[in-house]
Scaffold this motif. Structure first.
Motif, PDB file in Angstrom:
ATOM      1  N   ILE A 298       0.848  -1.189   0.000  1.00  0.00           N
ATOM      2  CA  ILE A 298       0.000   0.000   0.000  1.00  0.00           C
ATOM      3  C   ILE A 298       0.885   1.242   0.000  1.00  0.00           C
ATOM      4  O   ILE A 298       0.694   2.163  -0.785  1.00  0.00           O
ATOM      5  CB  ILE A 298      -0.914   0.017   1.234  1.00  0.00           C
ATOM      6  N   VAL A 299       1.834   1.250   0.911  1.00  0.00           N
ATOM      7  CA  VAL A 299       2.767   2.368   0.954  1.00  0.00           C
ATOM      8  C   VAL A 299       3.982   1.961   0.146  1.00  0.00           C
ATOM      9  O   VAL A 299       4.762   1.123   0.560  1.00  0.00           O
ATOM     10  CB  VAL A 299       3.183   2.662   2.406  1.00  0.00           C
TER      11      VAL A 299
ATOM     12  N   PHE B 144     -12.380   3.096   1.562  1.00  0.00           N
ATOM     13  CA  PHE B 144     -11.242   2.308   2.016  1.00  0.00           C
ATOM     14  C   PHE B 144     -10.341   1.872   0.895  1.00  0.00           C
ATOM     15  O   PHE B 144      -9.502   0.998   1.066  1.00  0.00           O
ATOM     16  CB  PHE B 144     -11.759   1.085   2.786  1.00  0.00           C
TER      17      PHE B 144
ATOM     18  N   GLU C  50     -13.502  -5.297   6.531  1.00  0.00           N
ATOM     19  CA  GLU C  50     -13.027  -6.503   5.853  1.00  0.00           C
ATOM     20  C   GLU C  50     -14.048  -7.611   5.962  1.00  0.00           C
ATOM     21  O   GLU C  50     -14.274  -8.378   5.018  1.00  0.00           O
ATOM     22  CB  GLU C  50     -11.702  -6.968   6.469  1.00  0.00           C
TER      23      GLU C  50
ATOM     24  N   HIS D 196      -2.372   4.400   4.959  1.00  0.00           N
ATOM     25  CA  HIS D 196      -2.048   3.012   5.208  1.00  0.00           C
ATOM     26  C   HIS D 196      -3.053   2.389   6.146  1.00  0.00           C
ATOM     27  O   HIS D 196      -3.536   1.277   5.923  1.00  0.00           O
ATOM     28  CB  HIS D 196      -0.639   2.936   5.800  1.00  0.00           C
ATOM     29  N   LYS D 197      -3.403   3.105   7.199  1.00  0.00           N
ATOM     30  CA  LYS D 197      -4.220   2.518   8.240  1.00  0.00           C
ATOM     31  C   LYS D 197      -5.659   2.335   7.808  1.00  0.00           C
ATOM     32  O   LYS D 197      -6.362   1.508   8.382  1.00  0.00           O
ATOM     33  CB  LYS D 197      -4.202   3.416   9.479  1.00  0.00           C
ATOM     34  N   MET D 198      -6.109   3.131   6.875  1.00  0.00           N
ATOM     35  CA  MET D 198      -7.512   3.022   6.514  1.00  0.00           C
ATOM     36  C   MET D 198      -7.686   2.539   5.090  1.00  0.00           C
ATOM     37  O   MET D 198      -8.600   2.982   4.400  1.00  0.00           O
ATOM     38  CB  MET D 198      -8.203   4.376   6.690  1.00  0.00           C
ATOM     39  N   SER D 199      -6.828   1.686   4.658  1.00  0.00           N
ATOM     40  CA  SER D 199      -6.985   1.156   3.309  1.00  0.00           C
ATOM     41  C   SER D 199      -6.982  -0.350   3.349  1.00  0.00           C
ATOM     42  O   SER D 199      -6.233  -0.955   4.099  1.00  0.00           O
ATOM     43  CB  SER D 199      -5.830   1.614   2.424  1.00  0.00           C
ATOM     44  N   ILE D 200      -7.821  -0.894   2.522  1.00  0.00           N
ATOM     45  CA  ILE D 200      -7.822  -2.354   2.382  1.00  0.00           C
ATOM     46  C   ILE D 200      -7.240  -2.663   1.024  1.00  0.00           C
ATOM     47  O   ILE D 200      -7.676  -2.157   0.004  1.00  0.00           O
ATOM     48  CB  ILE D 200      -9.251  -2.901   2.495  1.00  0.00           C
TER      49      ILE D 200
ATOM     50  N   LEU E 176     -11.467  -1.298  10.444  1.00  0.00           N
ATOM     51  CA  LEU E 176     -11.018  -1.997   9.250  1.00  0.00           C
ATOM     52  C   LEU E 176     -11.340  -3.474   9.308  1.00  0.00           C
ATOM     53  O   LEU E 176     -11.666  -4.092   8.292  1.00  0.00           O
ATOM     54  CB  LEU E 176      -9.520  -1.807   9.045  1.00  0.00           C
TER      55      LEU E 176
ATOM     56  N   ILE F 224      -0.037   9.850  12.002  1.00  0.00           N
ATOM     57  CA  ILE F 224      -0.353   8.477  11.616  1.00  0.00           C
ATOM     58  C   ILE F 224      -0.597   8.443  10.127  1.00  0.00           C
ATOM     59  O   ILE F 224      -1.244   9.321   9.565  1.00  0.00           O
ATOM     60  CB  ILE F 224      -1.600   8.008  12.374  1.00  0.00           C
ATOM     61  N   ASN F 225      -0.131   7.409   9.528  1.00  0.00           N
ATOM     62  CA  ASN F 225      -0.274   7.271   8.097  1.00  0.00           C
ATOM     63  C   ASN F 225      -1.671   6.745   7.801  1.00  0.00           C
ATOM     64  O   ASN F 225      -1.890   5.534   7.736  1.00  0.00           O
ATOM     65  CB  ASN F 225       0.795   6.306   7.591  1.00  0.00           C
TER      66      ASN F 225
END
Lengths: 792, 194
Positions: free
Chosen positions: A411-412, B90, A505, B186-190, A501, B182-183
């Protein structure tokens, strides 16, 4: 003055060197001394210090029996040298900011080695078993115990790719190309066969955790890059071990078949997973043991170290990856052990690990330098230069290629700056050196050449890359590590987002990263924590533990800073002040500030008296740790504080106790004078102290309930008994107790940590008094009951 | 790709949906399949009961809030469009998108992600997270093992840390500021929704 210090350092260094060489030389014989077990070898020569003469001689008043202590003495001398060097470098800040410590240490090693050689002796070489058994484990344990699990698991895929695929690529690339070069070169190198080259490639391709740690720690790079390079250096150990043994076996056999390759792959899985399993087993054992240590706190750190070391050794017995075992052990046991052990044990573990790893690290680099001078060298321009170039090229190509693949799944994403740092941070170090050293000369006739080449590569990476990485990081403006601690907001919201999350999911029907993490957490909470964490702690949610740690840390900081004008921004006291008077205009903010300043001053006064009271400490039995209320009682303090807050709310209507404007901050002398004169006693001025160090005073009018919180038990050496020092109003000075000063009485534990506080006095303090300013130190009678339980 | 095309055609306004959310056709189809799987009675829309049937969601401490987020105020059902739009929050952020000055911010921008999370806290939709709302969330996350006092002290400290204008509540800006390190991308992506 810095100049004087450096001169002194130099003198000390020379003195130590002289001692070392002087003691070393009579004993170190002529041999190369490879096979003996001791660090400094040398068979006994003609020296006999205990003379047995036939003629009568007078009774020897003073005799010299050096052999008796030779080995420990010399080991200690080396460690002392290493530590003094470390000291010395930090006294020269200009030098240490340009050159990383590892380089300086290698240079020192070179110097020492040169000196020893000049004297005519053979310098000691870094024995491989000493390196692997004694010098390496502390560093790895330190790294594994403090591994940031969250970042590690988030980037695990990337790390594994770099560690496994990257190392394999490096090994075969370097090995294969070197073979080609050797064949092409002709006369001297043609004897080097493919297997030797591949073995050499596999040894040299592994990024070294010691070197990476040493350099990266000084440049404070951001956590992602740090964990990527460092994680890679740890995990590639399995690959290195397998390849090493594989090629070593094959070189004696001579031929490889496809089955062998398949077996090699199986071996890799066994080595890595086996190492992790062994480590995890020992970790669980350690966690389980720590559950029962509440009565023998002194040896708690010992269990941590012993279990980890045994994990390492057990893995080495079966030729599994000892490094991975150690990492797994440390990572597995840490959350449970930390929940069980006392604060002091935690500090002990931390500092011992840092100390050992630091000493190990220093010794390794010094010995690298010494071994360079000592070791048998065979210099071959083509081979060495080719090795160097191929290593660098392989690293760059490997990183770029792998990142291209990896970025599709991340992702990053990793930018090219990141890639550059990862490639540039691939330092080689002592592990490679030791592995080459272990090679059998019969199977590998060109071992010395390998040794020379490896040393050259190590020197190049450590010196050139190590020195230039810092300016490059600044030049490329790579993100640095964020120094600030996590705030409670971040903690809460992060957990919230995790839940969110996970929920999303589940809605998507996708079993992703969060789903499994959630499942693991739930399993952990339900079964594992119950087994491995003692008592009530097992039910404590992580957020609460975090919050308490934060509060505790802040309270301890406050106590220790004592007089610092800069106060942490989020003070619980200001919170309570705010809540009590929500409608008050901002002017009220002045109130807590001033009371704080006054508080600090008084604390300073009391602290100066601490020196005198220290003499009154009773002798203590070294096997019993006096329960330090600082750690165990804080929970109660915090709960008490909240209760006080509520009480404050109730009393807030009584204006005369809360809204009197504070007098301006006094200088210490004035404060002292005021205290002495008891000037405040008559007035109805009161401040609300919500710090642990506030003392309760008997209010003139008993009708108002007040809260009394005292600090540290009388037995704690850090406590300062206000009662003693101010000694007023007829309260007898407590000469019988050790340490006077602020006494903290631990109120009745409301938190169910009873097993931790068994040896503290659970005296119920039913009265709650409003805290007032300090005039009457108040009744000291209650402290008496705390004497008994502590000493037995 | 005949089957995909036909599935796509069945969904009304699918182009608009794809444009708004940025999902690829494959994703839309995947989500449509999931939607149909959740919609057991085949009505074409979801009701809270359907969400409740997801077992893991029931165990989630903030499960009911998440379900509530799908239903706009007043509406009792969720149609496919809303479903996809909420999930679009997301998606991982596309870093390479050209920034057109006039186009609205994409649903999965950092700011919109944060807004979504903020709305989950702020149940009464007054634009602030009050102390009570925070307490509710904490209570939900921490369960019954924690005393009220502890919860309150944590809530107090949280507000005190984040609250810059001293109104004893956390506004969206303060929320955003407290999470600046906070990134969120990154934290809120699936990942699979990319």
């Amino acid at each position: 003055m810095k100049l004087n210090e450096s001169v002194m350092e130099l003198k000390m260094f020379l003195l130590v060197l002289g001692l070392l060489v002087g003691t070393g030389s009579p004993d170190m014989g002529s041999s190369q001394g490879k096979c003996s077990e001791s660090l400094v070898q040398g068979p006994q020569t003609q020296e006999n210090r205990t003379h047995t003469t036939h003629s009568k001689k007078p009774f020897p008043v003073l005799s010299f029996g050096y052999d008796y202590v030779r080995l420990p003495f010399e080991i200690s001398l080396w460690v002392l040298l290493a530590s003094l060097m470390k000291l010395g470098f930090h006294l020269m800040p200009r030098l240490s900011s340009i050159v990383p410590e590892s380089c300086l240490l290698i240079v020192v090693g070179l110097l020492v080695g040169g000196l020893i050689k000049l004297v005519g002796e053979a310098p000691p070489v870094l024995e491989s078993n000493i390196f692997f058994l004694y010098l390496l484990p502390p560093i790895i344990l330190d790294a594994g115990y403090f591994l940031p699990i969250r970042q590690f698991t988030e980037n695990l895929g990337t790390i594994l790719m770099f560690a496994v695929v990257g190392t394999l690529w490096n090994a075969f690339f370097v090995g294969g190309l070197l073979y080609g070069v050797c064949q092409l070169e002709g006369h001297r190198l043609v004897t080097v066969d493919l297997l030797s080259c591949l073995l050499f490639g596999s040894i040299i391709s592994a990024v070294d955790p010691v070197a990476v740690l040493a350099v990266f720690e000084e440049i404070h790079i951001n956590e992602l890059l740090h964990i990527l390079v460092f994680g890679e250096s740890l995990l590639n150990d399995a690959v290195t071990v397998v390849l090493y043994h594989l090629f070593e076996e094959f070189s004696s056999v001579g031929t490889i078949t496809v089955t062998d390759v398949l077996l090699g792959i199986v071996c890799f899985l066994v080595v890595s997973l086996g190492g992790i399993v062994v480590g995890a087993i020992y970790g669980i054992l350690a966690a389980f043991t720590s559950r029962f240590t509440s009565h023998t706190r002194v040896i708690e750190p010992l269990f941590v170290f012993l279990y980890s070391y045994m994990a390492y050794l057990s893995a080495e017995v079966f030729h599994l990856s000892g490094i991975m075992a150690l990492i797994a052990c440390g990572a597995v046991m840490r959350p449970y052990v930390e929940a069980n052990i006392s604060h002091k044990s935690h500090t002990t573990i931390k500092y011992f690990l840092k100390m050992w790893s630091s000493v190990s690290d220093t010794l390794i680099f010094i010995f690298l330098g010494v071994s360079t001078v000592a070791g048998p060298h065979e210099w071959n321009w083509i081979f060495v230069v080719a090795t160097l170039i191929f290593c660098l090229v392989a690293r760059v190509l490997g990183v770029v290629g792998l990142t291209f693949v990896i970025n599709k799944f991340r992702i990053v994403k990793l930018t090219s700056k990141d890639q550059f740092i990862i490639a540039y941070g691939g330092l080689r170090g002592a592990i490679a050196f030791s592995l080459v050293y272990l090679l059998n000369t019969d199977h590998f006739p060109k071992r010395n050449m390998f040794l020379t080449a490896i040393i050259t590569v190590i020197f190049f990476t450590v010196f050139v890359q190590g020195m230039t990485i810092r300016p490059l990081v600044d030049l490329l403006a790579v993100k640095k590590k964020q120094e600030t601690k996590r705030s409670i907001n971040e903690e809460i919201h992060t957990q919230f987002l995790d839940h969110l999350l996970t929920g999303i999911e589940d809605i998507c029907g996708h079993y992703g990263h969060h789903h499994w993490k959630d499942k693991l957490n739930r399993f952990n909470k339900k079964y594992v924590k119950k087994c491995l964490i003692a008592g009530e702690r097992s039910k404590e949610p992580q957020l609460i533990a975090f919050y308490h740690k934060m509060e505790m840390k802040q309270a301890i900081e406050l106590v220790e800073s004592g007089g610092g004008s800069k106060l942490p921004s989020a003070m619980p006291s200001t919170v309570s002040m705010q809540n009590i008077q929500p409608k008050k205009p901002p002017q009220d903010r002045a109130l807590p500030q001033l009371s704080k300043a006054r508080e600090e001053e008084i604390r300073k006064i009391l602290r100066t008296n601490l020196q005198r009271t220290r003499q009154r400490l009773r002798s203590y039995n070294r096997h019993t740790l006096i329960a330090d209320p600082y750690e165990d009682g804080w929970n109660e303090i915090l709960i008490k504080r909240k209760k006080m807050k509520e009480l404050e709310k109730k009393i807030s209507q009584m204006n005369n106790y809360l809204t009197v404007p504070a007098p301006p901050p006094d200088s210490p002398t004035i404060a002292r004078a005021r205290l002495a004169s008891g000037e405040m006693a008559g007035k109805n001025i009161s401040f609300s102290y919500f710090y642990p160090q506030a003392w309760g005073l008997k209010s003139a009018t008993e009708s108002i309930p007040s809260i009394k919180v005292d600090l540290a038990s009388p037995q704690s050496p850090e406590s300062v008994n206000i009662v003693d020092e101010i000694g007023m109003k007829g309260s007898q000075p407590k000469v019988s107790e050790e340490g006077g000063g602020l006494t903290m009485k631990v109120p009745s534990p409301t938190k169910p940590r009873k097993d931790q506080t068994t040896d503290e006095d659970n005296d119920k303090e039913p009265q709650q008094r409003l805290m007032r300013c300090l005039s009457d130190p108040g009744p000291a009678a209650e402290e008496e009951d705390e004497d008994e339980p502590f000493l037995h | 790709m005949g089957s995909t095309n036909s599935t796509l055609l069945k969904i009304p306004n699918v182009e608009v949906l794809m444009q708004e959310t940025g999902f690829s056709p494959a994703h839309i189809i995947r989500l449509h399949d999931r939607f149909k799987a959740l919609d057991k009675e085949g009505r074409g829309h979801l009701c809270p009961h359907d969400f409740g049937a997801i077992k893991e969601l029931a165990m989630n401490p903030i499960g009911d809030r998440i379900i509530g987020a799908f239903f706009s105020p007043g509406k009792e059902t969720v149609d496919f469009h809303t479903f996809v739009k909420i999930l679009a929050h997301f998606r991982p952020v596309d870093k390479d998108r050209p920034k057109e000055p006039n186009s609205p911010e994409p649903i999965n921008s950092r700011s919109n992600k944060l807004k979504f999370a903020f709305q989950l806290y702020d149940q009464d939709k007054d634009g602030k997270i009050s102390r009570d709302e925070l307490l509710q969330v904490l209570r939900a996350m921490l369960g019954m093992q924690v005393t009220d006092e502890q919860l309150e002290s944590i809530a107090d400290r949280t507000i005190q840390e984040a609250d810059l204008d001293r109104d004893d509540a956390i506004s969206f800006e303060e929320f955003r500021k407290s999470l600046e390190k906070i990134n969120i991308d990154h934290k809120m992506s699936i990942r699979f929704l990319r």
